[in-house]
Design an enzyme around this catalytic site. Structure first.
Site, PDB file in Angstrom:
ATOM      1  N   ASN A 115       0.871  -1.175   0.000  1.00  0.00           N
ATOM      2  CA  ASN A 115       0.000   0.000   0.000  1.00  0.00           C
ATOM      3  C   ASN A 115       0.908   1.225   0.000  1.00  0.00           C
ATOM      4  O   ASN A 115       1.540   1.527   1.007  1.00  0.00           O
ATOM      5  CB  ASN A 115      -0.890  -0.031   1.253  1.00  0.00           C
ATOM      6  CG  ASN A 115      -1.720   1.230   1.415  1.00  0.00           C
ATOM      7  OD1 ASN A 115      -1.761   2.077   0.524  1.00  0.00           O
ATOM      8  ND2 ASN A 115      -2.367   1.365   2.562  1.00  0.00           N
TER       9      ASN A 115
ATOM     10  N   GLU B 189      -4.991  -4.808  10.783  1.00  0.00           N
ATOM     11  CA  GLU B 189      -3.941  -3.811  10.969  1.00  0.00           C
ATOM     12  C   GLU B 189      -4.184  -3.061  12.275  1.00  0.00           C
ATOM     13  O   GLU B 189      -4.998  -2.118  12.302  1.00  0.00           O
ATOM     14  CB  GLU B 189      -3.936  -2.807   9.809  1.00  0.00           C
ATOM     15  CG  GLU B 189      -3.678  -3.421   8.453  1.00  0.00           C
ATOM     16  CD  GLU B 189      -3.122  -2.396   7.465  1.00  0.00           C
ATOM     17  OE1 GLU B 189      -2.045  -2.635   6.935  1.00  0.00           O
ATOM     18  OE2 GLU B 189      -3.775  -1.362   7.258  1.00  0.00           O
TER      19      GLU B 189
ATOM     20  N   GLU C  88      -6.625   4.682   8.057  1.00  0.00           N
ATOM     21  CA  GLU C  88      -6.380   6.096   7.726  1.00  0.00           C
ATOM     22  C   GLU C  88      -7.604   6.717   7.059  1.00  0.00           C
ATOM     23  O   GLU C  88      -7.883   7.902   7.252  1.00  0.00           O
ATOM     24  CB  GLU C  88      -5.118   6.217   6.852  1.00  0.00           C
ATOM     25  CG  GLU C  88      -3.876   5.945   7.698  1.00  0.00           C
ATOM     26  CD  GLU C  88      -2.676   5.410   6.949  1.00  0.00           C
ATOM     27  OE1 GLU C  88      -2.672   5.432   5.704  1.00  0.00           O
ATOM     28  OE2 GLU C  88      -1.730   4.950   7.617  1.00  0.00           O
TER      29      GLU C  88
HETATM   30  P1  13P Z   1       3.322   0.380   7.598  1.00  0.00           P
HETATM   31  O1  13P Z   1       3.819  -0.921   6.994  1.00  0.00           O
HETATM   32  O2  13P Z   1       4.057   1.586   7.059  1.00  0.00           O
HETATM   33  O3  13P Z   1       3.249   0.309   9.076  1.00  0.00           O
HETATM   34  O4  13P Z   1       1.812   0.576   7.065  1.00  0.00           O
HETATM   35  C1  13P Z   1       0.918  -0.450   7.230  1.00  0.00           C
HETATM   36  C2  13P Z   1      -0.317  -0.112   6.494  1.00  0.00           C
HETATM   37  O5  13P Z   1      -1.070   0.743   6.905  1.00  0.00           O
HETATM   38  C3  13P Z   1      -0.600  -0.836   5.241  1.00  0.00           C
HETATM   39  O6  13P Z   1      -1.892  -0.620   4.800  1.00  0.00           O
END
Ligand code: 13P
Length: 249
Positions: A10, A164, A96
């Site tokens: 992502n 996540e 997010e």
């Molecule tokens: P990071 O691997 O930068 O912690 O991000 C995880 C994420 O939100 C993938 O969707």
């Protein structure tokens, strides 16, 4: 029963056209991997990325879609548009988006439905905040998100779940191996198709922790943020997944 292993990147709001060279670096690694490799660039790059990946084993996805097929929604992108641009998957309900845009579980479910209607595989994200984990409520919170974000009363649907933990995203912190195992098992038993649905872990997945996380029976792959921006790191994570797939087979 073997489930597909999926390593998904992502890119979030990173990447200009100059980043497209990434795909020629990753293509040979993806070609040799039994895992499915997916990259979700920003929507401005979906079409060019899909073109760059034609003839490779790399799939391209969107990071969000609108719940409607079309309409007066300035600035939004529909699932049909992503599909038309060459995407096969779309992330929905990333924390997010939930935080920045106030997306509810009902919104996420509507987006997942729209993705399926357009022929895309939705990657439905769930995860607890630090406060919810500290209160010992993480399984309850994530189970509730899952139940309310999944398409309703449907089995045999091609979808992916990504767990996540919000506090692990972009922080360098990861949930402990035991916590990930416990959460993935809890998610799996609540899925309509527990044996076949792929559950990804996301949150600071890096080359040095990928093997341990992917070694867990209920972890079918990773959703990788920061480390997916670097071809060397992303390639190392794909290779860690190859070991898992070989073990499973
Ligand atoms: P990071 O691997 O930068 O912690 O991000 C995880 C994420 O939100 C993938 O969707």
């Amino acid at each position: 029963m073997t489930r597909q292993t999926l390593i998904a990147g992502n890119w979030k709001m990173h990447g200009l056209t100059g980043a497209l060279g990434f795909f020629s670096e990753i293509a040979p690694v993806a070609a040799q991997s039994p895992a499915t490799v997916l990259v979700c660039p920003p929507s401005t790059l979906v079409h060019q990325a899909a073109r760059a990946c034609e003839g490779t084993a790399i799939r391209i996805g969107g990071q969000d879609c609108h719940a409607a097929r079309s309409g007066a929604h300035t600035g939004d992108v529909s699932a049909d548009m992503l599909r038309d641009a060459g995407a096969s998957h779309v992330i929905v309900g990333h924390s997010e988006r939930r935080a920045d845009h106030g997306e509810s579980d009902a919104d996420v479910r509507a987006k997942a439905d729209a993705a399926l209607a357009a022929g895309l595989v939705p990657v439905i994200c769930v995860g607890e905040t630090r406060a919810e984990r500290e209160a010992g409520r993480e399984v309850e919170v994530v189970a509730r998100q899952l139940a309310a974000s999944l398409p309703q009363n449907q089995t045999g649907v091609d979808l992916v779940i990504a767990y996540e933990p919000v506090w692990a995203i972009g922080t360098g912190l990861t949930a402990s191996i035991n916590d990930v195992a416990r959460m993935h098992a809890a998610l799996r038993e609540r899925l309509p198709d527990p044996l076949t649905t792929c559950i990804l872990y996301g949150g600071s997945v890096k080359p040095d922790n990928a093997s341990d996380l992917l070694g867990l029976a209920d972890v079918d792959g990773a959703l990788v943020g920061g480390a997916s921006l670097n071809a060397t790191d992303f390639a190392a994570i794909i290779k860690a997944a190859s070991l898992k797939s070989e073990l499973v087979r």
